[in-house]
Design a protein around this motif. Structure first.
Motif, PDB file in Angstrom:
ATOM      1  N   GLN A  47       0.812  -1.199   0.022  1.00 61.51           N
ATOM      2  CA  GLN A  47      -0.053   0.125  -0.063  1.00 61.51           C
ATOM      3  C   GLN A  47       0.829   1.191   0.109  1.00 61.51           C
ATOM      4  O   GLN A  47       0.561   2.169  -0.703  1.00 61.51           O
ATOM      5  N   ILE A  48       1.890   1.118   0.801  1.00 59.14           N
ATOM      6  CA  ILE A  48       2.900   2.305   0.874  1.00 59.14           C
ATOM      7  C   ILE A  48       3.495   2.574  -0.830  1.00 59.14           C
ATOM      8  O   ILE A  48       3.555   3.661  -1.217  1.00 59.14           O
ATOM      9  N   GLU A  49       3.806   1.598  -1.495  1.00 58.42           N
ATOM     10  CA  GLU A  49       4.566   1.685  -2.749  1.00 58.42           C
ATOM     11  C   GLU A  49       3.284   2.282  -3.688  1.00 58.42           C
ATOM     12  O   GLU A  49       3.477   3.069  -4.369  1.00 58.42           O
ATOM     13  N   GLU A  50       1.981   1.908  -3.478  1.00 55.34           N
ATOM     14  CA  GLU A  50       1.070   2.496  -4.467  1.00 55.34           C
ATOM     15  C   GLU A  50       0.756   4.009  -4.071  1.00 55.34           C
ATOM     16  O   GLU A  50       0.621   4.872  -5.111  1.00 55.34           O
ATOM     17  N   MET A  51       1.045   4.375  -2.703  1.00 56.08           N
ATOM     18  CA  MET A  51       1.002   5.929  -2.340  1.00 56.08           C
ATOM     19  C   MET A  51       2.001   6.727  -2.959  1.00 56.08           C
ATOM     20  O   MET A  51       1.835   7.861  -3.467  1.00 56.08           O
ATOM     21  N   LEU A  52       3.186   5.842  -3.065  1.00 60.84           N
ATOM     22  CA  LEU A  52       4.350   6.686  -3.534  1.00 60.84           C
ATOM     23  C   LEU A  52       4.113   6.921  -5.079  1.00 60.84           C
ATOM     24  O   LEU A  52       4.492   7.996  -5.454  1.00 60.84           O
ATOM     25  N   ILE A  53       3.707   5.976  -5.828  1.00 65.33           N
ATOM     26  CA  ILE A  53       3.469   6.175  -7.129  1.00 65.33           C
ATOM     27  C   ILE A  53       2.314   7.296  -7.647  1.00 65.33           C
ATOM     28  O   ILE A  53       2.699   8.114  -8.153  1.00 65.33           O
ATOM     29  N   ARG A  54       1.280   7.175  -6.683  1.00 62.38           N
ATOM     30  CA  ARG A  54       0.271   8.490  -7.125  1.00 62.38           C
ATOM     31  C   ARG A  54       0.917   9.805  -6.572  1.00 62.38           C
ATOM     32  O   ARG A  54       0.532  10.444  -7.392  1.00 62.38           O
TER      33      ARG A  54
ATOM     34  N   GLY B 103       3.834  10.615  -6.563  1.00 60.04           N
ATOM     35  CA  GLY B 103       4.815  10.778  -7.421  1.00 60.04           C
ATOM     36  C   GLY B 103       4.285  11.486  -8.602  1.00 60.04           C
ATOM     37  O   GLY B 103       4.884  12.536  -9.196  1.00 60.04           O
ATOM     38  N   ASN B 104       3.286  11.186  -9.281  1.00 55.24           N
ATOM     39  CA  ASN B 104       2.837  11.318 -10.350  1.00 55.24           C
ATOM     40  C   ASN B 104       2.145  12.615 -10.480  1.00 55.24           C
ATOM     41  O   ASN B 104       2.116  13.436 -11.160  1.00 55.24           O
ATOM     42  N   GLN B 105       1.433  12.879  -9.088  1.00 55.92           N
ATOM     43  CA  GLN B 105       0.525  14.129  -8.956  1.00 55.92           C
ATOM     44  C   GLN B 105       1.681  15.117  -8.769  1.00 55.92           C
ATOM     45  O   GLN B 105       1.558  16.420  -9.555  1.00 55.92           O
TER      46      GLN B 105
ATOM     47  N   VAL C  65      13.059   9.823   0.560  1.00 56.52           N
ATOM     48  CA  VAL C  65      13.908   9.114  -0.418  1.00 56.52           C
ATOM     49  C   VAL C  65      13.151   8.186  -1.565  1.00 56.52           C
ATOM     50  O   VAL C  65      13.432   8.405  -2.888  1.00 56.52           O
ATOM     51  N   ASP C  66      12.164   7.551  -1.046  1.00 56.33           N
ATOM     52  CA  ASP C  66      11.424   6.692  -2.105  1.00 56.33           C
ATOM     53  C   ASP C  66      10.449   7.404  -2.884  1.00 56.33           C
ATOM     54  O   ASP C  66      10.235   7.160  -3.887  1.00 56.33           O
ATOM     55  N   LEU C  67       9.897   8.649  -2.456  1.00 58.22           N
ATOM     56  CA  LEU C  67       9.221   9.415  -2.968  1.00 58.22           C
ATOM     57  C   LEU C  67       9.810  10.094  -4.122  1.00 58.22           C
ATOM     58  O   LEU C  67       9.331   9.919  -5.219  1.00 58.22           O
ATOM     59  N   LEU C  68      11.015  10.508  -3.903  1.00 61.17           N
ATOM     60  CA  LEU C  68      11.763  11.062  -4.837  1.00 61.17           C
ATOM     61  C   LEU C  68      12.088  10.381  -6.229  1.00 61.17           C
ATOM     62  O   LEU C  68      12.144  10.940  -7.182  1.00 61.17           O
ATOM     63  N   LYS C  69      12.219   9.386  -5.889  1.00 58.32           N
ATOM     64  CA  LYS C  69      12.228   8.286  -7.103  1.00 58.32           C
ATOM     65  C   LYS C  69      11.173   8.104  -8.168  1.00 58.32           C
ATOM     66  O   LYS C  69      11.288   7.546  -9.194  1.00 58.32           O
ATOM     67  N   HIS C  70      10.199   8.509  -7.576  1.00 56.80           N
ATOM     68  CA  HIS C  70       8.960   8.671  -8.432  1.00 56.80           C
ATOM     69  C   HIS C  70       8.747  10.062  -9.178  1.00 56.80           C
ATOM     70  O   HIS C  70       7.547  10.365  -9.501  1.00 56.80           O
ATOM     71  N   ILE C  71       9.307  10.897  -8.998  1.00 55.75           N
ATOM     72  CA  ILE C  71       9.219  12.241  -9.356  1.00 55.75           C
ATOM     73  C   ILE C  71      10.151  12.562 -10.386  1.00 55.75           C
ATOM     74  O   ILE C  71      11.476  12.635 -10.367  1.00 55.75           O
ATOM     75  N   ASP C  72       9.524  13.049 -11.655  1.00 56.39           N
ATOM     76  CA  ASP C  72      10.320  13.226 -13.063  1.00 56.39           C
ATOM     77  C   ASP C  72      10.437  14.626 -13.099  1.00 56.39           C
ATOM     78  O   ASP C  72       9.972  15.116 -13.868  1.00 56.39           O
ATOM     79  N   LEU C  73      11.348  15.398 -12.244  1.00 58.57           N
ATOM     80  CA  LEU C  73      11.488  16.898 -12.336  1.00 58.57           C
ATOM     81  C   LEU C  73      12.882  16.974 -12.121  1.00 58.57           C
ATOM     82  O   LEU C  73      13.734  16.409 -11.289  1.00 58.57           O
ATOM     83  N   TYR C  74      13.475  18.492 -12.509  1.00 58.09           N
ATOM     84  CA  TYR C  74      14.616  18.951 -12.034  1.00 58.09           C
ATOM     85  C   TYR C  74      14.066  19.329 -10.607  1.00 58.09           C
ATOM     86  O   TYR C  74      13.173  20.157 -10.516  1.00 58.09           O
ATOM     87  N   CYS C  75      14.841  19.177  -9.538  1.00 51.23           N
ATOM     88  CA  CYS C  75      14.491  19.584  -8.236  1.00 51.23           C
ATOM     89  C   CYS C  75      15.794  19.499  -7.215  1.00 51.23           C
ATOM     90  O   CYS C  75      16.955  18.879  -7.525  1.00 51.23           O
TER      91      CYS C  75
END
Ligand code: IMP
Ligand code: MG
Length: 178
Positions: free
Chosen positions: A14-21, A23-25, A49-59
């Motif tokens: 469930q945590i993994e699903e939250m991270l993907i959602r 990260g996409n938002q 750390v885990d959330l950042l892996k799902h974020i496709d942005l310069y940050c």
């Protein structure tokens, strides 16, 4: 350590699903921006750390250590134990924390960042305990809701322990009387 857990509140899946959602938002919302992620130590890890892996942005990332808790009860005092090493002026900031409970900590952090000239400040928390709210604040990005009971794991501690649990759970009563 895992024997101390009475009930799993949020599983690793469930945590993994939250991270993907989440990260996409965030990736969609900040398409043309370069946000600065500010993690509140120590609870923001491993979530941040885990959330950042799902974020496709310069940050960019920075950390602060603030606290308002002793044991399982909110003291209402917010203290800066370790301040940022970066200037927040004109930055679009996303503050990352493990859980929004009374909201005192995050409310104080948002006020501080705005006072220091941040352009925008949004909040991202893994968990929200809406029943615990005292301060007038809500998170912009929330992984999931939990009822008003004390949870540990995936960054959340009880007296500094259980942060390394790979899921979120409730402790057995006997742990508190140890
Ligand atoms: P607030 O200022 O009351 O919203 O406090 C938020 C902080 O309290 C979080 O960053 C956590 O460190 C801590 N906290 C709140 N609820 C829990 C919980 O259920 N388990 C562990 N820590 C918690
Ligand atoms: Mg904390």
């Amino acid at each position: 350590m895992k024997n101390d857990i009475k009930k799993v509140s949020v599983s690793a899946e469930q945590i993994e699903e939250m991270l993907i959602r989440l990260g996409n938002q965030i990736t969609n919302d900040y398409k043309n921006q370069e946000p600065l992620f500010i993690g509140l130590l120590k609870g923001c890890n491993p979530f941040m750390v885990d959330l950042l892996k799902h974020i496709d942005l310069y940050c960019t990332v920075a950390y602060m250590d603030v606290s308002s808790y002793a044991g399982t009860k909110s003291t209402g005092n917010v203290r800066i134990n370790h301040d940022l090493d970066t200037n927040v002026e004109d930055k679009d900031i996303i503050v990352i924390d493990d859980i929004l409970d009374t909201g005192r900590t995050l409310n104080a952090v948002v006020q501080l960042l705005k006072a220091r000239g941040a352009k925008s400040v949004k909040l991202c928390v893994l968990l929200d305990k809406p029943e615990g709210r005292v301060a007038p604040i809500e998170a912009d990005y929330v992984g999931g809701l939990v009822p008003n009971e004390f949870v540990v794991g995936y960054g959340l501690d009880y007296n500094e322990k259980y942060r390394n649990l790979p899921y979120i759970g409730v402790l057995k009563e006997e742990v508190y009387s140890k």
